[in-house]
Design an enzyme around this catalytic site. Sequence first.
Site, PDB file in Angstrom:
ATOM      1  N   ARG A 137       0.797  -1.230   0.000  1.00  0.00           N
ATOM      2  CA  ARG A 137       0.000   0.000   0.000  1.00  0.00           C
ATOM      3  C   ARG A 137       0.831   1.281   0.000  1.00  0.00           C
ATOM      4  O   ARG A 137       0.439   2.288   0.585  1.00  0.00           O
ATOM      5  CB  ARG A 137      -0.984  -0.006   1.184  1.00  0.00           C
ATOM      6  CG  ARG A 137      -2.033  -1.112   1.121  1.00  0.00           C
ATOM      7  CD  ARG A 137      -2.893  -1.011  -0.139  1.00  0.00           C
ATOM      8  NE  ARG A 137      -3.787  -2.171  -0.229  1.00  0.00           N
ATOM      9  CZ  ARG A 137      -3.517  -3.276  -0.919  1.00  0.00           C
ATOM     10  NH1 ARG A 137      -2.372  -3.359  -1.595  1.00  0.00           N
ATOM     11  NH2 ARG A 137      -4.366  -4.270  -0.959  1.00  0.00           N
ATOM     12  N   SER A 162     -11.166   1.127   2.577  1.00  0.00           N
ATOM     13  CA  SER A 162     -10.492   0.527   3.728  1.00  0.00           C
ATOM     14  C   SER A 162      -9.739   1.593   4.513  1.00  0.00           C
ATOM     15  O   SER A 162      -8.952   2.352   3.947  1.00  0.00           O
ATOM     16  CB  SER A 162      -9.519  -0.561   3.275  1.00  0.00           C
ATOM     17  OG  SER A 162     -10.215  -1.632   2.677  1.00  0.00           O
ATOM     18  N   GLU A 190      -4.581   3.640   6.182  1.00  0.00           N
ATOM     19  CA  GLU A 190      -4.463   3.469   4.733  1.00  0.00           C
ATOM     20  C   GLU A 190      -5.027   4.703   4.043  1.00  0.00           C
ATOM     21  O   GLU A 190      -4.515   5.158   3.020  1.00  0.00           O
ATOM     22  CB  GLU A 190      -5.213   2.212   4.277  1.00  0.00           C
ATOM     23  CG  GLU A 190      -5.110   1.936   2.796  1.00  0.00           C
ATOM     24  CD  GLU A 190      -5.664   0.581   2.404  1.00  0.00           C
ATOM     25  OE1 GLU A 190      -6.321   0.505   1.351  1.00  0.00           O
ATOM     26  OE2 GLU A 190      -5.451  -0.404   3.143  1.00  0.00           O
TER      27      GLU A 190
END
Length: 306
Positions: free
Chosen positions: A179, A228, A298
Amino acid sequence: MAFPDITPELKAAMPDLRGRLLANQSLAELTWFRVGGPAQVLFTPSDENDLAYFLKHLPDELPVYVVGVGSNLIVRDGGLPGVVIRLAPRGFGETATEGDIVSAGAAALDKRVAETAAAADLAGLEFYFGIPGTIGGALRMNAGANGAETKDVLIEATGIDRNGDTHIFSNADMKFVYRNSGVDPSIIFTSARFRGRPAAPEAIRARMNEVQTHRETAQPIREKTGGSTFKNPPGNSAWKLVDAAGCRGLKLGGAQVSEMHCNFLINTGNATGHDIEALGETVRERVKQNSGIELHWEIKRIGVPQ
């Protein structure tokens, strides 16, 4: 609140600018959470050359931020001083295929890239069908879902630096990790090329249907959310840790941890940017107390508190 209007002096310094400059433009309407203060300047470039010209003539002291469709973003209530650049589909949203290569502008929706690949009978990019962002964001954060991620398919990306110079980054140059990308944060990605693999069209469509069904049945996609919230810790799932800490359905102001998928925060209707970020921090604290594991955001958080 409002920032000083600096658009007249920017326009005067850039007589050949073709894109649109707006002062004190609300960013709430550009994010999925529908929260946040204004951008001091919102710039929508016409194309790559226009973006390079703008960056080349932009005063060094002005901070620059880039937003796409705002699906992975909390804008704080005080807004953003400096310049927010938004790459629009017109100029940065084209997709195309040649052989087994799929090319896409940074403003192209991830879902559209998956569809473009499928139309050319190319597999490997189906995971993009379930990611509600743009290719620019996918490059910056190594976006992934359903067991695949951007680093698995990227050939190269093109970006422009703060001086207005263009650079091409190979897959290795991107320094992808989970990520995230290791490319200088000041680089603004403008396009990318991906490699697919020939496959039967029915198999590709079946995989895309699986991805879509998973999203619809497991995620609160019809809520004001940002996707998310926390990265999955190694060997664990963020949602399981949030659930075990008793945070499913937890509320703070107008923000709530989704009952459907507790790694999603939602704006129930009247949340502020502060409500959503504070709720996320409360969840992080409770998870740390309960499991000893520290969750990492995130979702990107930008701007100043009010």
